[in-house]
Design an enzyme around this catalytic site. Sequence first.
Site: not given
Ligand code: ATP
Length: 910
Positions: A338, A633, A637
């Site tokens: 990640d 996490d 997953d």
């Molecule tokens: P990484 O691999 O970097 O940890 P992630 O897998 O956690 O990223 P996600 O949580 O799936 O990424 O989020 C995907 C997208 O959704 C983010 O790039 C962001 O643009 C949007 N996003 C994430 N968290 C929020 C939130 N709390 N509210 C609104 N949009 C969000």
Amino acid sequence: MTSMPQQAQANGTLLWHASDTEEVLANLGSGPEGLSALEIATRLSRHGPNCLPEPPGRGLLARLRGQFENLLILVLIAAGAVTALLGHWMDSGVILAVVVLNAAIGLWQEGRAESALAGVRRLLSDTASVRRAGRRESIPATELVPGDIVLLEPGDRVPADLRLIEARGMRAQEAALTGESAAVDKDADPVPEDAPLGDRRSMAFSGTLVASGRGTGVVVATGPRSEIGRIGALLGGVEPTATPLLRQIDRFARRLTTVILGVCLLVFGYAVGFGGYSREDAFFAMVGMAVAAIPEGLPAVITIALALGVQRMAARRAIVRRLPAVETLGAVTVICTDKTGTLTLNEMVVRRVVTDPNAPAVEIGGEGYAPNGEVEGNQAAVAALARTGLLCNDAHLRQDKSGWRVEGDPMEGALLALAGKIGLDAATERAAHPRLHEIPFDAAWSYMAVLTDGTGGAMLHVKGAPDRLLPYCAFQPGPDGAVPIDREAWAARIEALAASGHRVLAFAVKPVAASGEIGHADIGGLRLLGLAGFIDPARPEAVAAAADCRRAGIAVKMITGDHALTALAVAAELGLDTRGGALTGREIEAAKDADLRRMAREANVFARAAPEHKLRLVEALQAEGHVVAMTGDGVNDAPALKRADAGIAMGIKGTEAAKEAARVVLTDDNFASIVAAVREGRTIHDNIRKVIAWNLPTNGGEALVIILAILIGLPLPITPIQILWINMVTAVALGLTLAFEPPEPGVMARPPRRPGAALLDAEMIWRVALVSVLFGLAVFGLSAWVTARGETLAYARTLSVDLLVVMEIFYLFSVRYLHMTSITLTGLLGTRAVWFGVALAVASQLLFTYAPPLQAVFDSRPVAPADGAVVLGMGVALLLVLEAEKMLRRRWRAPARLQGDPDSRRIRPR
Ligand code: ATP
């Protein structure tokens, strides 16, 4: 189903599942705001901690019995008995003493291995989210008391038996309790009194997992009084399964024992039939050979090496939940990781805000989560965006001694800090715009929305991934109100922000007439307020760890939900190879299996990827022959973590569901810890090979000496009890030290070992044979020399025993470095463990040679200093010969590697 009969009671206590929530809360003296601190303390002392009693370990007798379930020990006991029958009391005493000593050492080693694993198990304690005295807190699950209000989210493990007082779309996976693998729906309505466990939808049971949705429940039973406590199951521990390697070694040792017994019989037949031995002497020779050849200490030493490795990995913040992971970690060829929090610090700060696609970005000053810093440019436009960021937000900022901290999502914390910088007060704004309804963030939709009330009427606030949100936006702010959106201009700004490494979020609003509930269908016709660009610095240690991986021939692949350009920029900052570009979740979805294998091989960055894409990636990489480590996490997953060769869950950010599916849990969520664990994994594998490489020639050399003596018709150069002495002294004092070996220099500068490669490769087999022969020749040579000089047989035997121990000590130094020469300063200086072992072996050997009681038992004689010097000289000569051979072989192999590359670890499809 609304109200159930008031008398849903059994033995004076309420039947929780069949009673109304108000009734349950009243009965437990609790309420939606939770318990007070005073009440918690009294309840904790009354009910005790919320944990299950440790399962009873195997009793001493059972463990002792286990020590005798070993073919060699049985052979020894039989030999001891026959020796006693023949009237050789001394010999039979020694044999039986060895049996007892062996069992004692076995018990001790097993105890150490078990306590190492138990120590690691304690590191994996659960936490629970509770509401106490109106405040949300995160506490160790052991501190829960009946009446506590627990908040459940997807992936959480239910920490105690709960009566749900609220549930939204909640489903629980109750296999641990009911054996039912499909997730079951949960809600707060009472169920019939006689509903079986699996149908008690109003309850969430301790140890089960929240598969989806959210819920709030009141604790009704903790620890042993919970349903899982009653059936006495243990959850989420470290599984002490045998590893494939241990099983392989066990099988090998058993097969070897059988072969040796066969050879013994043949030698016995020969000795009696043709060698002119009496039955009694031949029997003794046979016992000697059996004792000499069987590597009795091996499995125990290897278990210890593994257990020590698990401890060392825990010290490097990687907790091994399943023992085989120790081996697979060392063989990993690709790490899929990640981004946020693992490769980066997950300390977000908004650096840029764009509210007009044709104007320069507004730069935001300030550090960390502190709500103060310069904001230049159009204050009103930034304030509108920041207000949506504040309302569409579940995080809180708190100031303590160490500064401003965020509770909740760091990105949302950064938005609260931005709001503070522009002069908005979170509490005031939240009070003025109460939340009516919400769509929680879901990676599948990539946005979050809330419906708020206020003086201007109801308003829908949305924040989310800009590329996902843009299609839903129809307007943008103009000088005199909303104007139609210029999508192209915004798309260009999104790309520019992302390409400079910013994590980008878009913010939009829509006034709505109705103030009911909102759903995904309502997201449309939005007014885009602008973009925020967050910076999340790369972890400095991750940069170094990525470089280590490159040297170690391990590919690093970043999998993120973020924008492709942001991901590529961060990957470049980390020094990952970005030449293959980024592959998006959509492309992964569209690709056929065969194409995906190629794409997965070439790309190192996977953006806008969802958990289900991880599973396909793992499978594609495995089909390419890779040994895959995969981090995760979230609850979704879990399939990918299970499928990966080494599934790694995040200890801080990770859900219980992810931890349960993983083989390894990182306590600091840090990529560098994965690489440290790989390094440990490689070291452990090396050490196990060293233990074997050291043990086998020792046994082989001794056996060879005896067989040769019988074939030639000479008296045995060493007696069976002398061999037992050597094996005990050396296996305990010397063999064990190899389990403590630190990593060899360059352990991360060589390619991963070939998956499925045999433990004893050709190189090792050659070494075992060579050293066995050298041992045998040396003993024979020395015996012949002193016998020719007219010394007694007993004297010659004493020298032979001394020589074998000395050679084993010198050979230990040679084995310590499998991959390079041992004759270096650090090589010769050894480690504390090595010198302790050597000192122990030398002291024992001096006693053997010079102490009268031992002379009486082993029939040994004091050795003249000159002969002692010869023995020492032969030890040095052995080390020199072995090191010269190592060097020659390396020189001979180096050109071959350049041409045909026979040793290359090219990965072939499975
Ligand atoms: P990484 O691999 O970097 O940890 P992630 O897998 O956690 O990223 P996600 O949580 O799936 O990424 O989020 C995907 C997208 O959704 C983010 O790039 C962001 O643009 C949007 N996003 C994430 N968290 C929020 C939130 N709390 N509210 C609104 N949009 C969000």
